[in-house]
Design a protein around this motif. Structure first.
Motif, mmCIF file in Angstrom:
data_model
loop_
_atom_site.group_PDB
_atom_site.id
_atom_site.type_symbol
_atom_site.label_atom_id
_atom_site.label_comp_id
_atom_site.label_asym_id
_atom_site.label_seq_id
_atom_site.Cartn_x
_atom_site.Cartn_y
_atom_site.Cartn_z
ATOM 1 N N PRO A 42 0.788 -1.242 0.000
ATOM 2 C CA PRO A 42 0.000 0.000 0.000
ATOM 3 C C PRO A 42 0.815 1.284 0.000
ATOM 4 C CG PRO A 42 -1.001 -1.600 1.460
ATOM 5 C CD PRO A 42 0.287 -2.200 1.006
ATOM 6 N N VAL A 43 2.004 1.278 0.624
ATOM 7 C CA VAL A 43 2.846 2.484 0.591
ATOM 8 C C VAL A 43 3.247 2.794 -0.844
ATOM 9 C CG1 VAL A 43 5.046 3.487 1.270
ATOM 10 C CG2 VAL A 43 3.728 2.202 2.929
ATOM 11 N N GLY A 44 3.722 1.775 -1.565
ATOM 12 C CA GLY A 44 4.137 1.978 -2.946
ATOM 13 C C GLY A 44 2.989 2.437 -3.827
ATOM 14 N N ILE A 45 1.839 1.807 -3.680
ATOM 15 C CA ILE A 45 0.675 2.179 -4.490
ATOM 16 C C ILE A 45 0.270 3.621 -4.203
ATOM 17 C CG2 ILE A 45 -1.767 1.685 -4.920
ATOM 18 C CD1 ILE A 45 -1.111 -1.273 -4.287
ATOM 19 N N THR A 46 0.240 3.980 -2.920
ATOM 20 C CA THR A 46 -0.128 5.352 -2.535
ATOM 21 C C THR A 46 0.852 6.365 -3.102
ATOM 22 O OG1 THR A 46 -1.135 4.552 -0.485
ATOM 23 C CG2 THR A 46 -0.543 6.880 -0.577
ATOM 24 N N VAL A 47 2.146 6.107 -2.933
ATOM 25 C CA VAL A 47 3.180 7.024 -3.419
ATOM 26 C C VAL A 47 3.084 7.203 -4.938
ATOM 27 C CG1 VAL A 47 5.673 7.298 -3.765
ATOM 28 C CG2 VAL A 47 4.789 6.623 -1.535
ATOM 29 N N LEU A 48 2.874 6.106 -5.663
ATOM 30 C CA LEU A 48 2.825 6.175 -7.122
ATOM 31 C C LEU A 48 1.598 6.925 -7.622
ATOM 32 C CD1 LEU A 48 4.044 2.554 -7.936
ATOM 33 C CD2 LEU A 48 5.280 4.692 -8.349
ATOM 34 N N ILE A 49 0.462 6.724 -6.961
ATOM 35 C CA ILE A 49 -0.748 7.446 -7.370
ATOM 36 C C ILE A 49 -0.587 8.943 -7.114
ATOM 37 C CG2 ILE A 49 -3.194 7.815 -6.874
ATOM 38 C CD1 ILE A 49 -3.456 4.835 -6.341
ATOM 39 N N ILE A 50 -0.085 9.290 -5.935
ATOM 40 C CA ILE A 50 0.102 10.705 -5.607
ATOM 41 C C ILE A 50 1.152 11.334 -6.525
ATOM 42 C CG2 ILE A 50 0.907 12.303 -3.822
ATOM 43 C CD1 ILE A 50 -0.357 10.450 -1.747
ATOM 44 N N ALA A 51 2.257 10.620 -6.756
ATOM 45 C CA ALA A 51 3.301 11.140 -7.644
ATOM 46 C C ALA A 51 2.769 11.339 -9.059
ATOM 47 C CB ALA A 51 4.499 10.192 -7.658
ATOM 48 N N SER A 52 1.920 10.431 -9.506
ATOM 49 C CA SER A 52 1.333 10.535 -10.841
ATOM 50 C C SER A 52 0.551 11.832 -10.996
ATOM 51 C CB SER A 52 0.422 9.338 -11.105
ATOM 52 O OG SER A 52 -0.231 9.456 -12.358
ATOM 53 N N GLY A 53 -0.117 12.233 -9.925
ATOM 54 C CA GLY A 53 -0.912 13.445 -9.988
ATOM 55 C C GLY A 53 -0.115 14.714 -9.789
ATOM 56 N N GLU A 54 1.139 14.597 -9.337
ATOM 57 C CA GLU A 54 1.909 15.787 -8.997
ATOM 58 C C GLU A 54 3.109 16.043 -9.905
ATOM 59 O OE1 GLU A 54 2.895 15.943 -4.870
ATOM 60 O OE2 GLU A 54 0.806 15.890 -4.211
ATOM 61 N N VAL A 55 3.481 15.082 -10.763
ATOM 62 C CA VAL A 55 4.599 15.336 -11.679
ATOM 63 C C VAL A 55 4.218 16.476 -12.626
ATOM 64 C CG1 VAL A 55 5.607 13.038 -11.593
ATOM 65 C CG2 VAL A 55 3.769 13.504 -13.217
ATOM 66 N N ILE A 56 5.181 17.327 -12.933
ATOM 67 C CA ILE A 56 4.877 18.518 -13.728
ATOM 68 C C ILE A 56 5.723 18.624 -14.991
ATOM 69 C CG2 ILE A 56 4.078 19.845 -11.747
ATOM 70 C CD1 ILE A 56 6.854 21.102 -11.598
ATOM 71 N N SER A 57 6.599 17.662 -15.203
ATOM 72 C CA SER A 57 7.470 17.741 -16.373
ATOM 73 C C SER A 57 7.948 16.348 -16.762
ATOM 74 C CB SER A 57 8.683 18.629 -16.077
ATOM 75 O OG SER A 57 9.487 18.041 -15.061
ATOM 76 N N VAL A 58 8.551 16.269 -17.945
ATOM 77 C CA VAL A 58 9.127 15.005 -18.397
ATOM 78 C C VAL A 58 10.251 14.572 -17.460
ATOM 79 C CG1 VAL A 58 10.403 13.884 -20.261
ATOM 80 C CG2 VAL A 58 8.510 15.433 -20.807
ATOM 81 N N ALA A 59 11.024 15.545 -16.983
ATOM 82 C CA ALA A 59 12.148 15.233 -16.088
ATOM 83 C C ALA A 59 11.653 14.631 -14.776
ATOM 84 C CB ALA A 59 12.960 16.496 -15.811
ATOM 85 N N SER A 60 10.574 15.182 -14.212
ATOM 86 C CA SER A 60 10.060 14.652 -12.947
ATOM 87 C C SER A 60 9.468 13.264 -13.136
ATOM 88 C CB SER A 60 9.017 15.596 -12.360
ATOM 89 O OG SER A 60 7.957 15.833 -13.269
ATOM 90 N N ALA A 61 8.773 13.043 -14.265
ATOM 91 C CA ALA A 61 8.233 11.714 -14.548
ATOM 92 C C ALA A 61 9.358 10.713 -14.757
ATOM 93 C CB ALA A 61 7.337 11.761 -15.785
ATOM 94 N N ALA A 62 10.404 11.130 -15.467
ATOM 95 C CA ALA A 62 11.544 10.253 -15.714
ATOM 96 C C ALA A 62 12.255 9.892 -14.411
ATOM 97 C CB ALA A 62 12.521 10.916 -16.677
ATOM 98 N N THR A 63 12.317 10.833 -13.475
ATOM 99 C CA THR A 63 12.950 10.573 -12.184
ATOM 100 C C THR A 63 12.225 9.452 -11.440
ATOM 101 O OG1 THR A 63 13.686 12.875 -11.989
ATOM 102 C CG2 THR A 63 13.559 11.577 -9.951
ATOM 103 N N VAL A 64 10.898 9.540 -11.418
ATOM 104 C CA VAL A 64 10.111 8.503 -10.739
ATOM 105 C C VAL A 64 10.295 7.157 -11.443
ATOM 106 C CG1 VAL A 64 7.805 7.783 -10.033
ATOM 107 C CG2 VAL A 64 8.418 10.206 -9.962
ATOM 108 N N LEU A 65 10.270 7.157 -12.760
ATOM 109 C CA LEU A 65 10.421 5.908 -13.516
ATOM 110 C C LEU A 65 11.774 5.253 -13.251
ATOM 111 C CD1 LEU A 65 8.854 6.915 -16.963
ATOM 112 C CD2 LEU A 65 7.901 5.347 -15.275
ATOM 113 N N VAL A 66 12.823 6.049 -13.238
ATOM 114 C CA VAL A 66 14.168 5.515 -12.985
ATOM 115 C C VAL A 66 14.245 4.905 -11.588
ATOM 116 C CG1 VAL A 66 16.585 6.148 -12.616
ATOM 117 C CG2 VAL A 66 15.363 7.011 -14.613
#
Length: 214
Positions: free
Chosen positions: A127-151
């Motif tokens: 649940p921690v991972g799922i929560t973090v990923l959902i919240i991060a998905s809604g808060e990323v603001i650029s390709v760089a921020s999305a790429a950071t999470v993916l990496v």
């Protein structure tokens, strides 16, 4: 999470959350228990499938989390509260220590099924991972921020793969008593994380003034 500036502090925070939410610790004891009757190649195969399933699920959640939140009209606060409740149930079970195991009518264990559930979800991707990923998905603001999470997702997945495909080698160095103690201690720590998620969610919804520390 503030993705306006991607610095070492943000990366360290995300990495730590993903290690808790998608790292090997929570899944380790259940994996050893559920695969104890299998030989080494079978354990490695289950480990590969478990990690692959959890990683693909994590990527899908991150890719669709923001959209799901909009479609279902839910907020990050509601997600945090839900994640805290589910994590709390899982953490309390860990903190209570090993329970008596019951054989389910002597039925054989299907390695493909247990690799997906419950090992991949909710133990590896919890649940921690799922929560973090959902919240991060809604808060990323650029390709760089999305790429950071993916990496970071792929980095944690690589660690999981390394551990669970070599579990026989690691298991020989693990003492049962140490595993039980670490399981209880980690369960207590996760219970605190669950409470913090719950409180943070209440704060984001404006129900209370307390919020998670930055």
């Amino acid at each position: 999470m503030n993705f306006t500036v991607i610095d070492a502090g943000l990366i360290a925070k995300l990495l730590l959350l993903l290690l808790v939410g998608m790292g090997p610790k929570i899944a380790l004891v259940p994996f050893l228990e559920m695969t104890k009757s299998f030989d080494a190649p079978s354990k490695a195969k289950i480990g590969r499938q478990m990690v692959l399933t959890a990683t693909v699920t994590a990527l899908i959640i991150f890719a669709t989390g923001a959209l799901l939140m909009r479609l279902l009209h839910i907020t990050g606060g509601a997600v945090a509260i839900a994640g805290g409740i589910v994590l709390g149930l899982l953490a309390l079970k860990m903190a209570a220590g090993p329970a008596e195991k019951h054989d389910e009518l002597g039925l054989p264990i299907d390695p493909e099924k247990i690799a997906v559930f419950p090992l991949a979800v909710p133990y590896l991707l919890n649940p921690v991972g799922i929560t973090v990923l959902i919240i991060a998905s809604g808060e990323v603001i650029s390709v760089a921020s999305a790429a950071t999470v993916l990496v970071l997702i792929l980095l944690v997945a690589a660690l999981d793969y390394l551990i669970f495909t070599n579990i026989e080698v690691l298991a020989k160095r693990m003492k049962p008593a140490s595993l039980i103690i670490s399981e209880v201690v980690f369960g207590l720590l996760l219970t605190a994380v669950a409470v913090q998620l719950f409180v943070s969610g209440l704060g984001q919804l404006g129900i209370i003034s307390a919020t998670a520390p930055h």
